[in-house]
Design a protein around this motif. Structure first.
Motif, PDB file in Angstrom:
ATOM      1  N   ILE A 112      -7.090  37.441 -51.632  1.00 29.09           N
ATOM      2  CA  ILE A 112      -8.068  38.284 -51.143  1.00 29.09           C
ATOM      3  C   ILE A 112      -7.084  39.274 -50.054  1.00 29.09           C
ATOM      4  O   ILE A 112      -6.742  39.948 -49.527  1.00 29.09           O
ATOM      5  CB  ILE A 112      -9.373  38.074 -50.976  1.00 29.09           C
ATOM      6  N   ASP A 113      -6.349  37.802 -49.073  1.00 28.46           N
ATOM      7  CA  ASP A 113      -6.881  38.958 -47.517  1.00 28.46           C
ATOM      8  C   ASP A 113      -5.284  37.912 -46.631  1.00 28.46           C
ATOM      9  O   ASP A 113      -5.614  38.009 -45.796  1.00 28.46           O
ATOM     10  CB  ASP A 113      -8.064  38.780 -46.892  1.00 28.46           C
ATOM     11  N   ALA A 114      -5.195  36.393 -46.930  1.00 33.40           N
ATOM     12  CA  ALA A 114      -4.608  35.106 -46.403  1.00 33.40           C
ATOM     13  C   ALA A 114      -3.172  34.530 -47.015  1.00 33.40           C
ATOM     14  O   ALA A 114      -3.661  34.498 -48.427  1.00 33.40           O
ATOM     15  CB  ALA A 114      -5.871  34.456 -45.676  1.00 33.40           C
ATOM     16  N   PHE A 170     -12.860  16.656 -49.015  1.00 30.27           N
ATOM     17  CA  PHE A 170     -12.335  16.842 -48.163  1.00 30.27           C
ATOM     18  C   PHE A 170     -11.979  18.101 -47.367  1.00 30.27           C
ATOM     19  O   PHE A 170     -12.627  18.729 -48.533  1.00 30.27           O
ATOM     20  CB  PHE A 170     -10.380  16.217 -48.098  1.00 30.27           C
ATOM     21  N   ASP A 171     -11.753  18.656 -45.946  1.00 28.24           N
ATOM     22  CA  ASP A 171     -12.375  19.719 -45.472  1.00 28.24           C
ATOM     23  C   ASP A 171     -11.565  20.975 -46.638  1.00 28.24           C
ATOM     24  O   ASP A 171      -9.801  20.319 -46.686  1.00 28.24           O
ATOM     25  CB  ASP A 171     -11.836  19.421 -44.276  1.00 28.24           C
ATOM     26  N   PRO A 172     -11.851  21.745 -46.920  1.00 33.65           N
ATOM     27  CA  PRO A 172     -10.735  22.564 -47.901  1.00 33.65           C
ATOM     28  C   PRO A 172      -9.443  23.483 -46.249  1.00 33.65           C
ATOM     29  O   PRO A 172     -10.396  23.185 -45.361  1.00 33.65           O
ATOM     30  CB  PRO A 172     -12.175  24.060 -48.258  1.00 33.65           C
ATOM     31  N   PRO A 173      -8.600  23.341 -47.033  1.00 33.78           N
ATOM     32  CA  PRO A 173      -7.784  24.482 -46.364  1.00 33.78           C
ATOM     33  C   PRO A 173      -8.027  25.830 -45.960  1.00 33.78           C
ATOM     34  O   PRO A 173      -7.042  26.364 -44.892  1.00 33.78           O
ATOM     35  CB  PRO A 173      -6.811  24.171 -47.201  1.00 33.78           C
ATOM     36  N   CYS A 174      -8.696  26.045 -46.021  1.00 31.68           N
ATOM     37  CA  CYS A 174      -9.322  27.623 -45.641  1.00 31.68           C
ATOM     38  C   CYS A 174     -10.926  27.994 -45.030  1.00 31.68           C
ATOM     39  O   CYS A 174     -11.227  26.271 -45.622  1.00 31.68           O
ATOM     40  CB  CYS A 174      -8.944  28.677 -46.757  1.00 31.68           C
ATOM     41  N   HIS A 175     -10.984  28.497 -44.518  1.00 25.71           N
ATOM     42  CA  HIS A 175     -12.475  29.058 -44.217  1.00 25.71           C
ATOM     43  C   HIS A 175     -13.176  29.712 -45.309  1.00 25.71           C
ATOM     44  O   HIS A 175     -12.908  29.814 -46.486  1.00 25.71           O
ATOM     45  CB  HIS A 175     -12.664  30.331 -43.186  1.00 25.71           C
ATOM     46  N   GLU A 176     -14.697  28.802 -46.127  1.00 26.23           N
ATOM     47  CA  GLU A 176     -16.026  28.589 -46.873  1.00 26.23           C
ATOM     48  C   GLU A 176     -16.907  29.932 -46.167  1.00 26.23           C
ATOM     49  O   GLU A 176     -16.887  29.696 -45.533  1.00 26.23           O
ATOM     50  CB  GLU A 176     -15.413  27.344 -47.351  1.00 26.23           C
ATOM     51  N   TYR A 177     -16.438  30.484 -47.558  1.00 20.77           N
ATOM     52  CA  TYR A 177     -17.915  31.558 -47.738  1.00 20.77           C
ATOM     53  C   TYR A 177     -19.349  30.839 -48.281  1.00 20.77           C
ATOM     54  O   TYR A 177     -20.509  31.636 -48.500  1.00 20.77           O
ATOM     55  CB  TYR A 177     -17.526  32.917 -47.841  1.00 20.77           C
ATOM     56  N   VAL A 178     -19.067  29.640 -49.073  1.00 23.07           N
ATOM     57  CA  VAL A 178     -19.711  29.322 -49.942  1.00 23.07           C
ATOM     58  C   VAL A 178     -20.472  28.358 -49.478  1.00 23.07           C
ATOM     59  O   VAL A 178     -20.432  27.217 -48.552  1.00 23.07           O
ATOM     60  CB  VAL A 178     -19.082  28.643 -51.321  1.00 23.07           C
ATOM     61  N   ARG A 226     -13.539  29.793 -52.164  1.00 25.24           N
ATOM     62  CA  ARG A 226     -11.908  30.316 -52.180  1.00 25.24           C
ATOM     63  C   ARG A 226     -11.518  28.956 -52.219  1.00 25.24           C
ATOM     64  O   ARG A 226     -10.092  29.770 -53.081  1.00 25.24           O
ATOM     65  CB  ARG A 226     -12.006  31.139 -50.781  1.00 25.24           C
ATOM     66  N   CYS A 227     -11.268  28.433 -51.681  1.00 24.67           N
ATOM     67  CA  CYS A 227     -10.067  27.126 -51.618  1.00 24.67           C
ATOM     68  C   CYS A 227     -10.969  25.514 -51.829  1.00 24.67           C
ATOM     69  O   CYS A 227     -10.240  24.789 -51.201  1.00 24.67           O
ATOM     70  CB  CYS A 227      -9.345  27.554 -50.645  1.00 24.67           C
ATOM     71  N   SER A 228     -11.989  25.481 -52.836  1.00 26.30           N
ATOM     72  CA  SER A 228     -12.755  23.967 -53.085  1.00 26.30           C
ATOM     73  C   SER A 228     -13.346  24.706 -53.956  1.00 26.30           C
ATOM     74  O   SER A 228     -13.659  25.808 -54.765  1.00 26.30           O
ATOM     75  CB  SER A 228     -13.485  23.794 -51.848  1.00 26.30           C
ATOM     76  N   ASP A 273     -13.564  25.704 -59.519  1.00 24.59           N
ATOM     77  CA  ASP A 273     -13.477  27.477 -60.279  1.00 24.59           C
ATOM     78  C   ASP A 273     -12.992  27.476 -58.855  1.00 24.59           C
ATOM     79  O   ASP A 273     -12.588  28.993 -58.978  1.00 24.59           O
ATOM     80  CB  ASP A 273     -14.328  28.184 -60.972  1.00 24.59           C
ATOM     81  N   PRO A 274     -11.203  27.881 -58.364  1.00 25.29           N
ATOM     82  CA  PRO A 274     -10.756  28.707 -56.811  1.00 25.29           C
ATOM     83  C   PRO A 274     -10.468  28.880 -57.785  1.00 25.29           C
ATOM     84  O   PRO A 274      -9.179  29.292 -57.165  1.00 25.29           O
ATOM     85  CB  PRO A 274     -10.649  27.187 -56.082  1.00 25.29           C
ATOM     86  N   TRP A 275     -10.254  30.360 -58.479  1.00 22.33           N
ATOM     87  CA  TRP A 275      -9.199  31.596 -58.895  1.00 22.33           C
ATOM     88  C   TRP A 275      -9.582  32.533 -58.206  1.00 22.33           C
ATOM     89  O   TRP A 275      -8.263  33.504 -58.843  1.00 22.33           O
ATOM     90  CB  TRP A 275     -10.102  31.674 -60.085  1.00 22.33           C
TER      91      TRP A 275
END
Length: 180
Positions: free
Chosen positions: A68-70, A106-114, A123-125, A128-130
């Motif tokens: 998406i963006d990063a 463990f803490d996801p490596p990116c900011h999550e919106y879920v 996005r990264c946890s 299905d982090p597709w």
């Protein structure tokens, strides 16, 4: 190469002794760890063949490329004690598993919106982090014989008794070759 699929030229050429970039994605996250290996395409593609040439990681950093963006660089987690083949290096899956009944391990490596209590695809946890690619830098052995190879990604899951593999055809050129 393959007993099932015919060789498929990818147009990828790696130079012996070079550092190369690989990318993979997870469609169904099961935690665990992974390793990249090579087997000459002229040999039977067996676990024994792939175990002869595990590829070392070139750095202690894994990149997470969000489509998406990063792009995020994170410290990788690696293990080389007690591995098979002995002395080879495995990487930990950097995307934590979770589901609505189990928060990320463990803490996801990116900011999550879920909200993981209501859904499990971040996005990264999650399961299905597709929209995320895992990017690794690898070292091609300097003494490898030039020729056609099959690259294998072996992923040993921790949430299930599964081993997943993915393969790609690559050509390895000599250390003095000019690769464009």
């Amino acid at each position: 190469g393959s007993k099932v699929l015919p060789p498929q030229s990818t147009g990828i050429t790696w130079k012996a002794g070079s550092i190369v970039t690989t990318k993979w994605s997870i469609r169904a996250n099961h935690g665990g760890g992974y390793q990249y290996r090579l087997c000459p395409a002229t040999e039977s593609l067996t676990e024994e063949c792939f175990m002869r040439t595990p590829l070392p990681f070139a750095s202690n950093t894994t990149q997470i490329l969000e489509l998406i963006d990063a792009t995020i660089k994170i410290p990788g987690k690696y293990v080389s004690d007690g591995t098979k083949p002995a002395g080879s290096t495995w990487a930990m899956n950097p995307l934590p598993y979770s589901n609505p009944k189990s928060p990320p391990e463990f803490d996801p490596p990116c900011h999550e919106y879920v909200d993981h209590t209501k859904g499990d695809t971040g996005r990264c946890s999650g399961r299905d982090p597709w929209l995320t690619l895992i990017v690794d830098k690898l070292v091609v052995p300097a003494n490898i014989k030039p020729g056609n190879y099959v690259l294998s990604l072996r992923w040993d899951c921790e949430k299930s008794a599964q081993v997943w593999t993915n393969c790609a055809d690559v050509y390895i050129a000599g250390p003095d070759a000019v690769v464009v």
